[in-house]
Design a protein around this motif. Structure first.
Motif, PDB file in Angstrom:
ATOM      1  N   ASN A 232      -7.510  56.461  24.031  1.00  0.00           N
ATOM      2  CA  ASN A 232      -7.763  56.665  22.598  1.00  0.00           C
ATOM      3  C   ASN A 232      -8.416  58.030  22.374  1.00  0.00           C
ATOM      4  O   ASN A 232      -9.482  58.145  21.770  1.00  0.00           O
TER       5      ASN A 232
ATOM      6  N   TYR B 106      -6.130  62.863  18.692  1.00  0.00           N
ATOM      7  CA  TYR B 106      -6.021  62.699  17.244  1.00  0.00           C
ATOM      8  C   TYR B 106      -5.147  63.817  16.685  1.00  0.00           C
ATOM      9  O   TYR B 106      -4.893  64.823  17.346  1.00  0.00           O
TER      10      TYR B 106
ATOM     11  N   TYR C  58      -6.756  56.517  10.832  1.00  0.00           N
ATOM     12  CA  TYR C  58      -7.543  55.789  11.838  1.00  0.00           C
ATOM     13  C   TYR C  58      -9.012  55.669  11.438  1.00  0.00           C
ATOM     14  O   TYR C  58      -9.543  54.578  11.326  1.00  0.00           O
TER      15      TYR C  58
ATOM     16  N   TRP D 245     -12.116  64.711  11.961  1.00  0.00           N
ATOM     17  CA  TRP D 245     -11.250  64.968  13.105  1.00  0.00           C
ATOM     18  C   TRP D 245     -10.624  63.701  13.674  1.00  0.00           C
ATOM     19  O   TRP D 245      -9.703  63.766  14.489  1.00  0.00           O
ATOM     20  N   GLN D 246     -11.099  62.527  13.218  1.00  0.00           N
ATOM     21  CA  GLN D 246     -10.520  61.259  13.650  1.00  0.00           C
ATOM     22  C   GLN D 246      -9.660  60.616  12.562  1.00  0.00           C
ATOM     23  O   GLN D 246      -9.271  59.459  12.672  1.00  0.00           O
TER      24      GLN D 246
ATOM     25  N   TYR E 168      -6.502  60.954  11.629  1.00  0.00           N
ATOM     26  CA  TYR E 168      -5.143  60.528  11.946  1.00  0.00           C
ATOM     27  C   TYR E 168      -4.899  60.399  13.443  1.00  0.00           C
ATOM     28  O   TYR E 168      -5.428  61.175  14.244  1.00  0.00           O
ATOM     29  N   ILE E 169      -4.064  59.419  13.784  1.00  0.00           N
ATOM     30  CA  ILE E 169      -3.507  59.284  15.123  1.00  0.00           C
ATOM     31  C   ILE E 169      -1.987  59.235  14.977  1.00  0.00           C
ATOM     32  O   ILE E 169      -1.460  59.155  13.868  1.00  0.00           O
TER      33      ILE E 169
END
Length: 473
Positions: free
Chosen positions: A304, A307, A328, A334-335, A337-338
């Protein structure tokens, strides 16, 4: 001195080529721990078993670090250095922070030792084929072509990773060249000498190979043409890049693109859009070494760790099949989108080394640089409308067409081969990160952080390379 190193990798290469590849060789009595070159190179089956061993080693676990597992790790380290993908705090984080190039670091030593291991296996293959008294000349030409293309491919990685790009200054020092088993280390060469060898190997390979191969992990004529197209991009031989890329995909865009497969998870080499692949089998899995899958898939047990920059997400239309992004954690920029592009559903994921779409985009760029801007734009649109049936051809003209091609390369190949880094380095543009990133580090054009220092292990082992090699690097 590299004596023990070369002896050990030679013997290991012979053994790897036989184990699990050609059981009939194991059934005959042989001295424990070794198989002679006579056995390997006295038949086509033996040579193909050896080639199988080379490919198997390419997809093995090179070190204990999950950021150093094979050519996919070299590629993903390049992905991490760009602006489109954001790396978390697990593996590849030092590559992401542009702080992973010192002589004693694992990235530096792995990116040197792994290609040289593969080069040595290719040299053993080439020289063994040349010396064979039982292979036909036709067999020698075709099988040797695979070895030459492999050798060129890995020398190309060294050239890209350990010096400025070719057009910056081709007289600059480059890693040593070995064409046969050597008991002593050789001095540094130059970029010009290295690219001369790469291009010579590939042109000979293209001439000697045909379309047939055992499966997509093997090199045929189209793969060699694809590698050479990449090399010509770097050396800015645009006529050559156009010719090789066009030949590699066959010139029929619709025949090699299947947009419906883009969201299949990028983990099966049966995908019709893949030109060259690295398969994984149950007894050969790389487990969590399988970047990008083990880094990017948040739906299965993985790290995980990858990103997607929200500004990059905005480059895609809603009807583009490549827009595989999921919100996400929007509370952390910075988190946000995945991507679901890479499926790590099990440990046996295949890895794409080269795809037809890349060849189409190389041809489009090569046409642009040859002042065939309209033809470049037309070819680009063929790919765009395949990916998005509602795509409307832009009104771009002049240099804007080039910029559109480069953006399309990023959209098509994100997470795969480090295309953003590759283009920024060869075009001497640099990489500017936006404020979305966890760590904002910009690379100026021709920044020294585009290449690695020479490993300390090489300096210690090679009498022809001393400590001064890293001065001003």
């Amino acid at each position: 001195m590299r004596k023990n190193f070369f002896k050990s990798i030679f013997l290991l290469g012979i053994l790897l080529s036989i184990v699990g590849c050609s059981e009939e060789y194991l059934e005959d009595p042989k001295p424990a721990g070794q198989v002679s070159e006579d056995v390997v190179f006295n038949s086509r089956a033996g040579v193909e078993a050896y080639i199988s061993g080379i490919h198997r080693r390419a997809r093995g676990q090179w070190t204990t670090g999950h950021d150093a597992g094979g050519i996919n790790s070299v590629y993903f380290a390049r992905v991490a250095k760009g602006n489109d993908v954001i790396i978390g705090t697990s593996w590849f984080r030092f590559d992401y922070e542009q702080a992973n190039r010192e002589p004693t670091y694992r990235r530096t030593s792995f990116t040197w030792e792994f290609p040289y291991f593969m080069i040595n296996q290719a040299n053993t293959l080439i020289n063994g084929i040349e010396a064979s008294e039982t292979l036909s000349e036709e067999e020698k030409t075709e099988l040797k072509g695979q070895g030459l293309a492999l050798r060129a491919f890995y020398y190309f990685q060294l050239a890209m990773e350990y010096q400025h790009t070719y057009t910056y200054d081709a007289t600059l020092p480059a890693p040593p060249i070995y064409l046969e088993l050597s008991l002593e280390g050789k001095p540094l060469t130059t970029l010009q000498e290295m690219y001369d060898l790469i291009i010579s190997d590939l042109t000979t390979a293209v001439a000697g190979l045909n379309d047939s191969r055992l499966n997509k992990s093997y090199i045929n004529k189209a793969v060699a043409q694809g590698i050479l197209a990449r090399v010509y991009q770097v050396t800015e031989n645009w006529e050559g890049a156009e010719e090789m890329a066009h030949a590699a995909y066959g010139g029929n865009v619709e025949a090699v693109l299947d947009a419906s497969t883009y969201d299949d998870g990028f983990n099966e080499m049966s995908n019709p859009e893949w030109l060259w692949a690295m398969p994984q089998y149950a007894d050969q899995t790389m487990y969590y070494f399988s970047a990008p899958h083990a880094q990017a898939d948040f739906n299965n047990p993985s790290y995980n760790n990858a990103y997607i920059n929200s500004n990059f997400v905005d480059e895609f239309s809603d009807t583009d099949v490549r827009k595989l992004f999921v919100s996400y954690n929007p509370s952390v920029s910075w988190q946000n989108y995945i991507t679901t592009k890479f499926n790590f559903v099990d440990f046996g994921v295949d890895f794409s080394i080269m795809r037809y779409a890349e060849m189409i985009l190389i041809e489009a760029e090569a046409l642009y640089w040859q002042e065939q801007v309209d033809a470049a734009h037309d070819l680009l649109y063929k790919l765009q409308v395949n990916r998005d049936p509602q795509a409307v051809k832009s009104g771009a003209t002049g240099q804007a067409v080039l910029e559109e091609i480069l953006v399309e390369r990023r959209k098509e190949l994100y997470g795969e081969i480090g295309v953003e880094w590759f283009d920024a380095k060869r075009l001497r543009r640099g990489i500017s990160r936006d404020a979305t990133h966890r760590v904002v580090v910009d690379l100026a054009p021709d920044d020294k952080r585009f290449f690695l220092k020479i490993p300390q292990s090489e300096i210690d082992a090679n009498d022809a390379v001393d400590e001064s090699v890293n001065s001003n690097r």
